[in-house]
Each structure stands twice: as C-alpha cells, then as structure tokens.
Scaffold this motif. Structure first.
Motif, PDB file in Angstrom:
ATOM      1  N   MET A   1       0.829  -1.164   0.000  1.00 18.04           N
ATOM      2  CA  MET A   1       0.000   0.000   0.000  1.00 18.04           C
ATOM      3  C   MET A   1       0.885   1.243   0.000  1.00 18.04           C
ATOM      4  O   MET A   1       1.837   1.331   0.753  1.00 18.04           O
ATOM      5  CB  MET A   1      -0.896  -0.016   1.239  1.00 18.04           C
ATOM      6  CG  MET A   1      -1.694   1.227   1.416  1.00 18.04           C
ATOM      7  SD  MET A   1      -2.456   1.221   3.047  1.00 18.04           S
ATOM      8  CE  MET A   1      -4.087   1.642   2.632  1.00 18.04           C
ATOM      9  N   THR A   2       0.576   2.192  -0.833  1.00 21.14           N
ATOM     10  CA  THR A   2       1.295   3.454  -0.841  1.00 21.14           C
ATOM     11  C   THR A   2       0.319   4.597  -0.598  1.00 21.14           C
ATOM     12  O   THR A   2      -0.871   4.486  -0.866  1.00 21.14           O
ATOM     13  CB  THR A   2       2.022   3.684  -2.184  1.00 21.14           C
ATOM     14  OG1 THR A   2       1.047   3.745  -3.222  1.00 21.14           O
ATOM     15  CG2 THR A   2       3.022   2.597  -2.470  1.00 21.14           C
ATOM     16  N   ALA A   3       0.864   5.678  -0.103  1.00 14.88           N
ATOM     17  CA  ALA A   3       0.047   6.857   0.163  1.00 14.88           C
ATOM     18  C   ALA A   3       0.884   8.092  -0.115  1.00 14.88           C
ATOM     19  O   ALA A   3       2.106   8.030  -0.162  1.00 14.88           O
ATOM     20  CB  ALA A   3      -0.425   6.856   1.603  1.00 14.88           C
ATOM     21  N   SER A   4       0.206   9.211  -0.304  1.00 13.10           N
ATOM     22  CA  SER A   4       0.935  10.454  -0.496  1.00 13.10           C
ATOM     23  C   SER A   4       0.211  11.593   0.207  1.00 13.10           C
ATOM     24  O   SER A   4      -0.997  11.553   0.418  1.00 13.10           O
ATOM     25  CB  SER A   4       1.103  10.765  -1.978  1.00 13.10           C
ATOM     26  OG  SER A   4      -0.153  11.023  -2.566  1.00 13.10           O
ATOM     27  N   ALA A   5       0.993  12.593   0.573  1.00 11.91           N
ATOM     28  CA  ALA A   5       0.453  13.787   1.218  1.00 11.91           C
ATOM     29  C   ALA A   5       1.399  14.934   0.903  1.00 11.91           C
ATOM     30  O   ALA A   5       2.551  14.719   0.519  1.00 11.91           O
ATOM     31  CB  ALA A   5       0.357  13.588   2.721  1.00 11.91           C
ATOM     32  N   THR A   6       0.930  16.136   1.071  1.00 17.33           N
ATOM     33  CA  THR A   6       1.787  17.312   0.963  1.00 17.33           C
ATOM     34  C   THR A   6       1.808  17.999   2.317  1.00 17.33           C
ATOM     35  O   THR A   6       0.756  18.329   2.866  1.00 17.33           O
ATOM     36  CB  THR A   6       1.261  18.288  -0.110  1.00 17.33           C
ATOM     37  OG1 THR A   6       1.264  17.630  -1.368  1.00 17.33           O
ATOM     38  CG2 THR A   6       2.140  19.516  -0.196  1.00 17.33           C
ATOM     39  N   LEU A   7       3.020  18.158   2.859  1.00 17.69           N
ATOM     40  CA  LEU A   7       3.211  18.899   4.103  1.00 17.69           C
ATOM     41  C   LEU A   7       3.885  20.203   3.730  1.00 17.69           C
ATOM     42  O   LEU A   7       4.974  20.203   3.148  1.00 17.69           O
ATOM     43  CB  LEU A   7       4.094  18.114   5.077  1.00 17.69           C
ATOM     44  CG  LEU A   7       3.573  16.760   5.527  1.00 17.69           C
ATOM     45  CD1 LEU A   7       4.623  16.048   6.355  1.00 17.69           C
ATOM     46  CD2 LEU A   7       2.302  16.915   6.315  1.00 17.69           C
ATOM     47  N   GLY A  27       6.640   6.054   5.158  1.00 18.21           N
ATOM     48  CA  GLY A  27       6.867   4.706   4.669  1.00 18.21           C
ATOM     49  C   GLY A  27       6.003   4.439   3.452  1.00 18.21           C
ATOM     50  O   GLY A  27       4.813   4.760   3.458  1.00 18.21           O
ATOM     51  N   ASN A  28       6.615   3.887   2.397  1.00 18.34           N
ATOM     52  CA  ASN A  28       5.890   3.615   1.148  1.00 18.34           C
ATOM     53  C   ASN A  28       5.127   4.845   0.674  1.00 18.34           C
ATOM     54  O   ASN A  28       3.944   4.781   0.342  1.00 18.34           O
ATOM     55  CB  ASN A  28       4.913   2.451   1.313  1.00 18.34           C
ATOM     56  CG  ASN A  28       5.616   1.151   1.572  1.00 18.34           C
ATOM     57  OD1 ASN A  28       6.705   0.913   1.065  1.00 18.34           O
ATOM     58  ND2 ASN A  28       5.015   0.299   2.362  1.00 18.34           N
ATOM     59  N   GLY A  55      10.218   4.769  -0.237  1.00 16.12           N
ATOM     60  CA  GLY A  55       9.386   5.770  -0.887  1.00 16.12           C
ATOM     61  C   GLY A  55      10.229   6.712  -1.731  1.00 16.12           C
ATOM     62  O   GLY A  55      11.439   6.616  -1.770  1.00 16.12           O
ATOM     63  N   ALA A  56       9.550   7.600  -2.393  1.00 18.54           N
ATOM     64  CA  ALA A  56      10.213   8.595  -3.231  1.00 18.54           C
ATOM     65  C   ALA A  56       9.655   9.971  -2.888  1.00 18.54           C
ATOM     66  O   ALA A  56       8.925  10.572  -3.660  1.00 18.54           O
ATOM     67  CB  ALA A  56      10.002   8.279  -4.702  1.00 18.54           C
ATOM     68  N   ALA A  57       9.964  10.444  -1.685  1.00 10.81           N
ATOM     69  CA  ALA A  57       9.475  11.746  -1.251  1.00 10.81           C
ATOM     70  C   ALA A  57      10.233  12.857  -1.970  1.00 10.81           C
ATOM     71  O   ALA A  57      11.402  12.713  -2.316  1.00 10.81           O
ATOM     72  CB  ALA A  57       9.652  11.894   0.258  1.00 10.81           C
ATOM     73  N   THR A  58       9.550  13.966  -2.173  1.00 16.35           N
ATOM     74  CA  THR A  58      10.158  15.159  -2.756  1.00 16.35           C
ATOM     75  C   THR A  58      10.303  16.192  -1.649  1.00 16.35           C
ATOM     76  O   THR A  58       9.329  16.518  -0.966  1.00 16.35           O
ATOM     77  CB  THR A  58       9.269  15.725  -3.881  1.00 16.35           C
ATOM     78  OG1 THR A  58       9.088  14.725  -4.874  1.00 16.35           O
ATOM     79  CG2 THR A  58       9.905  16.948  -4.511  1.00 16.35           C
TER      80      THR A  58
END
Length: 66
Positions: A1-7, A27-28, A55-58
């Motif tokens: 499972m993957t998820a994304s958000a913008t902080l 994570g992921n 993961g591949a965070a920016t």
C-alpha cells in the motif's frame, strides 16, 4: 500500500519516538515536503527528524536540523 500527502509551511519541533521518525516518518510514500522546519526531534535509533522508508518523497526548501 502506498500513500501520499503534501506537508507545507509546518514547524515540526521537539517530538520523540521510540524507534524512527521522531518528527516525520514516511513509509511507502510519494509525499512532498515544502518549506517546513523540522528541528530538535529525538529517537532511540533511526532518523530523529525525518525517516524515509521505501518511498520517493520530494523535499523542497526545508530546514532539517538536530
């Protein structure tokens, strides 16, 4: 499972965790962190301020310090 958000435009200060990611744990995740201050966070081991796992965070214009 993957998820994304913008902080964006946060102050993540003086947090603690027993293992990893005292400030932020991703994570992921393909999340994006923009213009945040992450400082003075503590853990027993592994990524006190920021912990990234599988993961591949920016990261853009953040201040991360101990």
């Amino acid at each position: 499972m993957t998820a994304s958000a913008t902080l964006e435009n946060n102050r993540i200060l003086s947090n603690t965790a027993p293992y990893a990611g005292g400030g932020v744990y991703l994570g992921n995740s393909s999340s994006q962190l923009n213009n945040n201050i992450i400082s003075n966070n503590t853990v027993t081991s592994g990524g006190a301020g920021l912990f990234l796992y599988k993961g591949a965070a920016t990261l853009v214009a953040n201040r991360i310090s101990s």
